[in-house]
Enzyme design. Sequence first.
Site, short mmCIF file in Angstrom:
data_model
loop_
_atom_site.label_atom_id
_atom_site.label_comp_id
_atom_site.label_asym_id
_atom_site.label_seq_id
_atom_site.Cartn_x
_atom_site.Cartn_y
_atom_site.Cartn_z
N ARG A 69 30.55 59.40 49.05
CA ARG A 69 30.05 59.97 50.31
C ARG A 69 31.20 60.02 51.31
O ARG A 69 32.28 59.47 51.09
CB ARG A 69 28.93 59.09 50.87
CG ARG A 69 29.36 57.65 51.01
CD ARG A 69 28.54 56.82 51.95
NE ARG A 69 28.97 55.43 51.88
CZ ARG A 69 30.04 54.94 52.46
NH1 ARG A 69 30.85 55.72 53.15
NH2 ARG A 69 30.35 53.66 52.33
N GLY A 70 30.94 60.65 52.46
CA GLY A 70 31.91 60.60 53.54
C GLY A 70 31.95 59.22 54.16
O GLY A 70 31.03 58.41 54.00
N GLY A 71 33.03 58.94 54.87
CA GLY A 71 33.13 57.67 55.58
C GLY A 71 34.02 56.67 54.88
O GLY A 71 34.76 56.99 53.93
N THR A 74 31.37 50.28 53.91
CA THR A 74 30.20 49.75 54.58
C THR A 74 29.55 48.72 53.68
O THR A 74 29.88 48.60 52.49
CB THR A 74 29.20 50.85 54.97
OG1 THR A 74 28.24 50.32 55.89
CG2 THR A 74 28.48 51.40 53.75
N TYR A 75 28.65 47.96 54.27
CA TYR A 75 27.92 46.92 53.56
C TYR A 75 26.46 47.33 53.43
O TYR A 75 25.88 47.90 54.35
CB TYR A 75 28.00 45.59 54.33
CG TYR A 75 26.99 44.56 53.89
CD1 TYR A 75 27.17 43.83 52.72
CD2 TYR A 75 25.83 44.32 54.64
CE1 TYR A 75 26.24 42.89 52.29
CE2 TYR A 75 24.89 43.38 54.23
CZ TYR A 75 25.10 42.67 53.06
OH TYR A 75 24.17 41.74 52.65
N ALA A 149 24.77 53.02 60.19
CA ALA A 149 25.87 53.78 59.60
C ALA A 149 25.33 55.05 58.97
O ALA A 149 24.17 55.11 58.53
CB ALA A 149 26.60 52.94 58.55
N GLY A 151 26.54 58.22 56.22
CA GLY A 151 27.49 58.80 55.29
C GLY A 151 26.76 59.69 54.30
O GLY A 151 25.82 59.23 53.64
N GLY A 162 23.02 58.98 52.88
CA GLY A 162 22.22 59.10 54.11
C GLY A 162 22.58 58.10 55.17
O GLY A 162 23.72 58.09 55.64
N CYS A 180 33.45 50.61 58.48
CA CYS A 180 33.78 51.98 58.88
C CYS A 180 35.19 52.09 59.46
O CYS A 180 35.49 53.04 60.19
CB CYS A 180 32.74 52.51 59.86
SG CYS A 180 31.07 52.52 59.17
#
Length: 227
Positions: A69-71, A74-75, A149, A151, A162, A180
């Site tokens: 995904r974009g970004g 993340t957790y 968040a 993404g 999502g 991020c």
Amino acid sequence: MIEWRVWEGLVPYETALAAMEDRAGRIAAGTADEAVWLLEHPPIYTAGTSARPEDLTDPGRFPVYSAGRGGQYTYHGPGQRVVYVMLDLNRRGRDVRRFVSLLEAWVIATLAEFGVKGETRAGRVGVWVVRPDKPANPDGTPREDKIAAIGVKLRRWVSFHGISVNVEPDLGHFGGIVPCGIREHGVTSLVDLGLPVRMEDVDVALRVAFDRVLGAAPPAAEAPSQG
């Protein structure tokens, strides 16, 4: 028609990813309805396409997955509502930036159901909460913590991945990454803000806000195809 589904238990990331990719392909082929899936994962870190190796500060802490995904990093984990959104932008307007903005607006409208003011910031995808209850930043600006968040990935103009909204996760679990890629701000959750919110309450608010923000949104002008 949009299928809303709440997955029970902690869903392995590989299981959800395979199901998403299958569903997105069938939506693009016209053989399945759009879908919004609500779930929780066991503790993991996921790396987006812009993730920097130095932002994974504790690589042995939890499993790490390349999300596509974009970004950035993340957790995901228990107490966090992950929302996988498989929507057909062929019918909703082929405008990626507008779609991301609508996802942010969806989260903001959801938070408003609990009296929380979520905000966006230029250059920082996601939703933020100003924290006047915490010491200001060294430059005097108010402290801001990230509460959600975003993404997404598109395939044949159908979205998947999502958003994730922090309801009551262990915020210490974010300590193994630079969330991020942003070092100067922290993370928060609805419970951390002092709200005794249940996951079921958030699911109801998400559904109400979706119908208001995305369900009735008219398609934007079609953007040129990116191939």
